[in-house]
Design an enzyme around this catalytic site. Structure first.
Site, mmCIF file in Angstrom:
data_model
loop_
_atom_site.group_PDB
_atom_site.id
_atom_site.type_symbol
_atom_site.label_atom_id
_atom_site.label_comp_id
_atom_site.label_asym_id
_atom_site.label_seq_id
_atom_site.Cartn_x
_atom_site.Cartn_y
_atom_site.Cartn_z
ATOM 1 N N LYS A 1 36.215 41.015 50.738
ATOM 2 C CA LYS A 1 36.661 40.132 51.809
ATOM 3 C C LYS A 1 37.102 38.850 51.108
ATOM 4 C CE LYS A 1 35.050 38.259 56.235
ATOM 5 N NZ LYS A 1 36.240 38.542 57.038
HETATM 6 N N1 PMP Z 1 38.580 44.118 59.304
HETATM 7 C C1 PMP Z 1 39.013 42.910 58.927
HETATM 8 C C2 PMP Z 1 40.355 42.770 58.307
HETATM 9 C C3 PMP Z 1 38.197 41.777 59.125
HETATM 10 O O1 PMP Z 1 38.607 40.562 58.766
HETATM 11 C C4 PMP Z 1 36.931 41.934 59.737
HETATM 12 C C5 PMP Z 1 36.061 40.734 59.957
HETATM 13 N N2 PMP Z 1 35.254 40.455 58.837
HETATM 14 C C6 PMP Z 1 36.524 43.222 60.115
HETATM 15 C C7 PMP Z 1 37.379 44.289 59.873
HETATM 16 C C8 PMP Z 1 35.184 43.451 60.742
HETATM 17 O O2 PMP Z 1 34.152 43.257 59.816
HETATM 18 P P1 PMP Z 1 32.720 42.737 60.258
HETATM 19 O O3 PMP Z 1 32.238 43.648 61.323
HETATM 20 O O4 PMP Z 1 31.896 42.831 59.031
HETATM 21 O O5 PMP Z 1 32.876 41.351 60.752
#
Ligand code: PMP
Length: 308
Positions: free
Chosen positions: A162
């Site tokens: 991320k």
């Molecule tokens: N995909 C993307 C591109 C994101 O930015 C996020 C947010 N972090 C998610 C999926 C969902 O991830 P999470 O459930 O860990 O927030």
């Protein structure tokens, strides 16, 4: 800064709490120039016993460290320390519910793509943040548009990380979708299969079978993982499989999920109604169980909470 809603008392940076106005960086901060930083987004909720708890904090911080490892940044703190700092930042700012943003970035010093010596800096900020795709989307379902931007290949940008730079792709897609009057973008992967939203994972349901794209096409979402566990506990299998956008057109139900969006039903893709055009029964039930888990009402998911 009035109106941004971001102003709080304290922000943690490199080991110390400073005031909001002191939490600044130099213009030659390396990460600012080349978009290489890693971050997390997690939430803290008020639970039914009056305490506040962070949702799946150790998992988020583990992903932060995974992201750093992938992009070759060494975080000068332990995972346990960062979890504690997140809790402390919430506590100091006296927020019962909030969004929590840990950020790891390269500071100033050398410039150029090959610079390796710059200090790895770590910050944690918190702020109040409501329904990311809006209350109406949560209630009635979001309207999505297939994006003209392709979700990056995992050999171009490391998809398990991320990292801040990855979000140029997401931001362009989100701008386009919103400019065209939709709530959110649905990005396809390089092969044309459904990947994910600009900040959410994506699921479809047809004849009771739930499908979501595999992790080669999307971020390993912590909410995605929670949703799969909740559905499995309800004896609903989730198939991780590539599917094209027409599988969405003929789905009975669809939803997105993420820390910011929680579980948001999807009622339309490309102006086509999905199912009845209203959130379906599996999505509704999932939203309910997910909310119960977040607020400490479901003992099965208590271990997902780190109390403040
Ligand atoms: N995909 C993307 C591109 C994101 O930015 C996020 C947010 N972090 C998610 C999926 C969902 O991830 P999470 O459930 O860990 O927030």
């Amino acid at each position: 800064m009035a109106g941004t809603g971001l102003r709080t008392d304290k922000i943690w940076i490199d080991g110390n709490f400073v005031s909001y106005d002191e939490a600044n960086v130099h213009i030659l901060t390396h990460s600012l120039h080349y978009g290489l930083a890693v971050f997390e987004g997690m939430r803290c909720y008020k639970t039914d016993d009056g305490r506040s708890a962070m949702f799946r904090a150790p998992e988020h911080i583990r992903r932060l460290f995974d992201s750093a490892l992938i992009v070759e940044m060494e975080i000068p703190f332990t995972q346990e320390k960062i979890v504690k700092v997140c809790a402390e930042t919430v506590r100091l700012n006296k927020l019962a519910e909030c969004y929590i943003r840990p950020l790891v970035f390269f500071g100033e010093g050398e410039m150029g793509l090959g610079a390796r010596g710059n200090k790895v800096r770590v910050a944690v900020a918190v702020w109040p943040w409501g329904a990311y795709l809006g209350e109406e989307s949560i209630r009635r379902g979001a309207r999505l548009k297939t994006s003209s931007y392709v979700r990056f290949h995992h050999n171009s940008l490391m998809a398990y990380a991320k990292a801040t730079g990855h979000y140029v792709n997401s931001i362009l897609a989100a701008y386009e979708a919103r400019r065209c009057g939709y709530d959110e973008a649905l990005l396809l992967d390089v092969e044309g299969f459904v990947a994910e939203g600009s900040g959410e994972n994506f699921f479809i349901i047809r004849d009771g079978v739930v499908k979501t794209p595999p992790l080669t096409s999307c971020l390993p979402g912590i909410t995605r993982d929670a949703v799969i566990k909740i559905l499995n506990d309800e004896s609903i299998a989730v198939v991780e499989q590539h599917f094209p956008r027409d599988a969405v057109y003929i789905a009975d139900e669809a939803f997105m999920c993420g820390t910011a969006a929680e579980v948001t039903p999807v009622r339309e893709l490309d102006d086509r109604k999905i199912g009845t055009g209203s959130p379906g029964p599996i999505t509704r039930k999932l939203q309910e169980t997910f909310q119960a888990a977040l607020h400490g009402r479901d003992p099965r998911y208590r271990s997902w909470l780190t109390y403040i």
